[in-house]
Write a protein that holds these residues in place. Structure first.
Motif, PDB file in Angstrom:
ATOM      1  N   VAL A  61       0.854  -1.180   0.000  1.00  0.00           N
ATOM      2  CA  VAL A  61       0.000   0.000   0.000  1.00  0.00           C
ATOM      3  C   VAL A  61       0.891   1.232   0.000  1.00  0.00           C
ATOM      4  N   VAL A  62       0.769   2.049  -1.031  1.00  0.00           N
ATOM      5  CA  VAL A  62       1.578   3.259  -1.164  1.00  0.00           C
ATOM      6  C   VAL A  62       0.675   4.458  -0.941  1.00  0.00           C
ATOM      7  N   TYR A  63       0.991   5.254   0.065  1.00  0.00           N
ATOM      8  CA  TYR A  63       0.187   6.430   0.407  1.00  0.00           C
ATOM      9  C   TYR A  63       0.980   7.668   0.015  1.00  0.00           C
ATOM     10  N   GLU A  64       0.527   8.364  -1.025  1.00  0.00           N
ATOM     11  CA  GLU A  64       1.224   9.538  -1.547  1.00  0.00           C
ATOM     12  C   GLU A  64       0.690  10.787  -0.857  1.00  0.00           C
ATOM     13  N   LEU A  65       1.505  11.411  -0.048  1.00  0.00           N
ATOM     14  CA  LEU A  65       1.103  12.631   0.647  1.00  0.00           C
ATOM     15  C   LEU A  65       1.050  13.792  -0.338  1.00  0.00           C
ATOM     16  N   GLY A  66      -0.041  14.532  -0.330  1.00  0.00           N
ATOM     17  CA  GLY A  66      -0.204  15.639  -1.262  1.00  0.00           C
ATOM     18  C   GLY A  66      -0.435  15.189  -2.686  1.00  0.00           C
ATOM     19  N   ASP A  67      -0.642  13.890  -2.888  1.00  0.00           N
ATOM     20  CA  ASP A  67      -0.867  13.315  -4.220  1.00  0.00           C
ATOM     21  C   ASP A  67       0.321  13.549  -5.153  1.00  0.00           C
ATOM     22  N   TRP A  68       1.512  13.692  -4.561  1.00  0.00           N
ATOM     23  CA  TRP A  68       2.728  13.810  -5.370  1.00  0.00           C
ATOM     24  C   TRP A  68       3.324  12.420  -5.537  1.00  0.00           C
ATOM     25  N   PRO A  69       3.569  11.983  -6.768  1.00  0.00           N
ATOM     26  CA  PRO A  69       4.068  10.616  -6.978  1.00  0.00           C
ATOM     27  C   PRO A  69       5.534  10.480  -6.587  1.00  0.00           C
ATOM     28  N   ALA A  70       5.915   9.281  -6.236  1.00  0.00           N
ATOM     29  CA  ALA A  70       7.325   8.958  -5.978  1.00  0.00           C
ATOM     30  C   ALA A  70       8.072   8.961  -7.312  1.00  0.00           C
ATOM     31  N   PRO A  71       9.360   9.255  -7.346  1.00  0.00           N
ATOM     32  CA  PRO A  71      10.252   9.437  -6.199  1.00  0.00           C
ATOM     33  C   PRO A  71      10.356  10.871  -5.689  1.00  0.00           C
ATOM     34  N   PHE A  72       9.526  11.796  -6.239  1.00  0.00           N
ATOM     35  CA  PHE A  72       9.675  13.196  -5.868  1.00  0.00           C
ATOM     36  C   PHE A  72       8.799  13.567  -4.682  1.00  0.00           C
ATOM     37  N   GLY A  73       7.673  12.919  -4.541  1.00  0.00           N
ATOM     38  CA  GLY A  73       6.804  13.199  -3.417  1.00  0.00           C
ATOM     39  C   GLY A  73       7.134  12.329  -2.215  1.00  0.00           C
ATOM     40  N   ILE A  74       6.564  12.707  -1.073  1.00  0.00           N
ATOM     41  CA  ILE A  74       6.733  11.926   0.153  1.00  0.00           C
ATOM     42  C   ILE A  74       5.720  10.794   0.147  1.00  0.00           C
ATOM     43  N   ARG A  91       5.092  -0.991  -7.457  1.00  0.00           N
ATOM     44  CA  ARG A  91       4.019  -0.408  -6.652  1.00  0.00           C
ATOM     45  C   ARG A  91       4.358   1.021  -6.214  1.00  0.00           C
ATOM     46  N   VAL A  92       5.599   1.263  -5.803  1.00  0.00           N
ATOM     47  CA  VAL A  92       5.946   2.587  -5.281  1.00  0.00           C
ATOM     48  C   VAL A  92       6.116   3.597  -6.408  1.00  0.00           C
ATOM     49  N   LEU A  93       6.770   3.190  -7.493  1.00  0.00           N
ATOM     50  CA  LEU A  93       7.053   4.101  -8.600  1.00  0.00           C
ATOM     51  C   LEU A  93       6.046   3.984  -9.729  1.00  0.00           C
ATOM     52  N   ALA A  94       5.058   3.100  -9.566  1.00  0.00           N
ATOM     53  CA  ALA A  94       4.009   2.901 -10.572  1.00  0.00           C
ATOM     54  C   ALA A  94       4.586   2.525 -11.918  1.00  0.00           C
ATOM     55  N   ARG A  95       5.562   1.601 -11.895  1.00  0.00           N
ATOM     56  CA  ARG A  95       6.170   1.106 -13.132  1.00  0.00           C
ATOM     57  C   ARG A  95       5.832  -0.360 -13.312  1.00  0.00           C
ATOM     58  N   GLN A  96       5.575  -0.729 -14.490  1.00  0.00           N
ATOM     59  CA  GLN A  96       5.282  -2.119 -14.813  1.00  0.00           C
ATOM     60  C   GLN A  96       6.527  -2.785 -15.381  1.00  0.00           C
ATOM     61  N   GLY A  97       7.468  -3.117 -14.509  1.00  0.00           N
ATOM     62  CA  GLY A  97       8.695  -3.776 -14.963  1.00  0.00           C
ATOM     63  C   GLY A  97       9.503  -2.861 -15.844  1.00  0.00           C
ATOM     64  N   LEU A 156       7.195   3.359   8.575  1.00  0.00           N
ATOM     65  CA  LEU A 156       6.295   3.419   7.418  1.00  0.00           C
ATOM     66  C   LEU A 156       6.835   4.259   6.268  1.00  0.00           C
ATOM     67  N   THR A 157       7.814   5.120   6.503  1.00  0.00           N
ATOM     68  CA  THR A 157       8.277   5.995   5.432  1.00  0.00           C
ATOM     69  C   THR A 157       8.947   5.200   4.310  1.00  0.00           C
ATOM     70  N   GLY A 158       8.777   5.700   3.094  1.00  0.00           N
ATOM     71  CA  GLY A 158       9.426   5.082   1.945  1.00  0.00           C
ATOM     72  C   GLY A 158      10.590   5.894   1.433  1.00  0.00           C
ATOM     73  N   ASP A 159      11.071   6.835   2.241  1.00  0.00           N
ATOM     74  CA  ASP A 159      12.087   7.783   1.818  1.00  0.00           C
ATOM     75  C   ASP A 159      13.174   7.882   2.880  1.00  0.00           C
ATOM     76  N   LEU A 160      14.424   7.869   2.480  1.00  0.00           N
ATOM     77  CA  LEU A 160      15.528   7.888   3.432  1.00  0.00           C
ATOM     78  C   LEU A 160      15.629   9.209   4.182  1.00  0.00           C
ATOM     79  N   PHE A 161      15.330  10.323   3.515  1.00  0.00           N
ATOM     80  CA  PHE A 161      15.402  11.585   4.239  1.00  0.00           C
ATOM     81  C   PHE A 161      14.321  11.659   5.306  1.00  0.00           C
ATOM     82  N   ASN A 162      13.135  11.199   4.991  1.00  0.00           N
ATOM     83  CA  ASN A 162      12.078  11.213   5.996  1.00  0.00           C
ATOM     84  C   ASN A 162      12.329  10.172   7.082  1.00  0.00           C
ATOM     85  N   LEU A 163      13.107   9.145   6.767  1.00  0.00           N
ATOM     86  CA  LEU A 163      13.561   8.256   7.829  1.00  0.00           C
ATOM     87  C   LEU A 163      14.413   9.055   8.819  1.00  0.00           C
TER      88      LEU A 163
END
Length: 555
Positions: free
Chosen positions: A80-93, A517-523, A146-153
């Motif tokens: 489950v990927v929860y995009e804060l502010g609806d900004w997609p990874a890897p740029f959003g939190i 799932r996190v980057l919304a890429r299909q392989g 729960l964070t998916g980002d090293l800086f937010n870690l």
């Protein structure tokens, strides 16, 4: 209606796990202070403290229910990927819920709820804003898991550390202040190293998102590769200090022994944040199939883990107080856990995580037990010297016996099962001899240390036959008995728990699914293939095709 509310609750579960303790802490601050040890305010302060306790306990129980829901949702295998502010990874939190993060949040609340209940027996009145700071600590712990980002870690690390500074000093005292200064200075140094490591890592990968970083690292070569590996080792030092690995464990025994009992119980989870970070960075990002950077930390991690476990139990044997003995057993248990992580196989990681659940629960319960027995030994408190007999030798002696058997890993308790799983996972690997020798030797020495403490406290007594202290209240007994029941439940439910940790370990090896799932890429290009590590293959793996240029990732 109820089912719809439950669906919304679970859909927003990752962010609610961070917001619930955050808003609770703010609300508790708005309720005002009860006066702490000074008792300023009389009856009004007493009523205010009562309301703080109610709100704090209700919020913690809600957090536990939410954590159970997160584990139930993650057990299906989907991320489950929860995009804060609806900004997609890897740029959003992003917050990422998988089996590992859900399990660690649940473990946090399984320790926090009884520890908080124990604190409501009187410890929360010994200082200011205990409940607010306690929930800010839960906010930092949940966010880190729960964070998916090293800086937010890093950000959540700072949140939980700032809260832990205040909790460490709660109740005051000269020894607590002295150890608190050491604790703060060391963690501020570690935080500076953390930022340096992140800056170096970002310089060569251009990202701090964990899913994106796992793909970028596989492309490093030349000077960029060496800089990336240096950043990985700096982060290992940081996480090793948080987890209390050799040679960075020396701060823990004094700090944990000096902290108040409920705070020390919650701190049992703190070392697991370091272990969790090692898994995320060195098992996933710099793990198998990371190109030339594969298994950067492996030559260091396993020897350090085994030595940590051994020196931790030797410290327990030499301890002069029960509190320090339990603190050294915390260090030893961390070494055993990281040894499983350092084998870099799904089977060993599964065993390490099962043992993590057991050791955290047992250590938290033992810290509460230390205060119960110290309160009945007069001026001698928890020092391992003859003192007047406790008023409840059967009750406290039975709790001591159960805790010792659990910590040492005697059958059929979950500590024994976790160690058996770890030993089995090392069969056929080059490090098998060292794993078996250290794990079995540490278990034997743990029995000796705890038996010595039990003999001194319950057999070598001085007149008068009974101490002056009153018996233990039912409220204070509830928390350690809860931990005992939880330990027994883990033994009964060993099969489903192991099934969950097995699935968890396999999920962590699937970098392709994580990136998809996190980057919304299909392989496609840049998504690494994944293979379990057999302990023998060369530490480098074929590099996948070149990843997309940075500008191609922009929406």
């Amino acid at each position: 209606m109820g089912q719809a509310m439950l669906g919304v609750w679970l859909a927003h579960g990752p962010v609610l796990s961070v917001l619930l303790p955050s808003f609770t802490g703010i609300a508790l601050l708005l309720l005002g202070d009860h006066g702490g040890m000074s008792g300023v305010g009389g009856g009004h302060a007493t009523r205010r403290l009562a309301w703080q306790r109610r709100l704090s306990l209700v919020s913690a129980v809600l957090g536990l229910l939410l954590a159970i829901g997160l584990v139930w949702r993650a057990s299906g295998g989907d991320l489950v990927v929860y995009e804060l502010g609806d900004w997609p990874a890897p740029f959003g939190i992003v917050l990422v819920l998988d089996r590992l993060s859900a399990l660690m949040v649940l473990l946090t609340y399984l320790v926090a709820v009884p520890a908080l209940g124990y604190a409501c027996g009187g410890w929360d009145a010994h200082g200011r804003h205990f409940h607010a700071v306690f929930h800010f600590q839960l906010m930092g712990l949940s966010g880190a898991f729960l964070t998916g980002d090293l800086f937010n870690l890093f950000v959540f690390f700072e949140v939980l550390l700032i809260a832990s500074y205040v909790l460490m000093l709660h109740g005051r005292g000269k020894e607590r202040l002295r150890m608190g200064v050491h604790y703060v200075v060391l963690n501020l140094t570690a935080s500076a190293l953390f930022l340096i490591g992140l800056a170096m890592f970002y310089a060569v990968t251009g990202t701090l998102n964990m899913a994106d970083a796992a793909m970028q690292v596989a492309q490093l070569e030349g000077d960029a590769l060496r800089l990336g590996q240096s950043a990985a080792l700096i982060l290992l030092v940081v996480f090793g200090l948080k987890a209390a690995l050799l040679p960075l464990y020396f701060w823990l025994p004094g700090v944990y022994a000096a902290a108040s009992a409920p705070v020390a119980a919650l701190f049992a989870v703190m070392t697991k944040v370091g272990v969790y970070s090692i898994v995320r960075v060195h098992w996933v990002i710099f793990g198998v199939d990371a190109g030339a950077a594969s298994l950067t930390a492996q030559p260091w991690l396993l020897p350090v883990a085994l030595l940590t476990s051994l020196l931790g139990v030797l410290g327990a044997l030499a301890a002069h107080s029960l509190g320090r003995l339990v603190a050294y057993l915390t260090v030893s248990s961390v070494g055993t856990i990281v040894a499983g992580v350092a084998l870099f196989t799904p089977e060993a990681l599964s065993a390490a995580l099962y043992y993590t659940l057991h050791s955290t629960v047992v250590i938290a319960g033992l810290f509460l037990f230390v205060e119960l027995v110290a309160a009945q030994r007069g001026a001698m408190q928890d020092r391992l010297q003859p003192a007047p007999a406790v008023r409840e030798p059967a009750l406290l002696g039975g709790m001591m016996l159960f805790g010792a058997a659990s910590a040492a890993g005697l059958p059929p308790l979950p500590g024994f099962l976790g160690k058996v799983m770890l030993l089995q996972s090392s069969v056929g690997l080059p490090a098998q001899f060292w794993i078996w020798s250290v794990v079995l030797g540490v278990g034997f020495l743990s029995i000796l240390g705890l038996a010595r403490a039990g003999v001194v406290m319950f057999w070598h007594v001085q007149p008068p036959l009974l101490g002056d202290a009153a018996g233990t209240s039912a409220r204070l007994l509830t928390a350690p008995l809860f931990f005992i029941g939880l330990t027994l439940a883990m033994a009964v439910a060993a099969a489903p728990i192991k099934h969950y940790t097995d699935s968890l370990a396999q999920q962590l090896t699937d970098k392709a699914l994580y990136a998809e799932r996190v980057l919304a890429r299909q392989g496609g290009p840049g998504v690494p293939t994944t293979r379990p590590y057999d302990g023998r293959r060369p530490l480098s793996a074929p590099k996948p095709a070149a990843i997309q240029p940075l500008e191609d990732k922009l929406p």
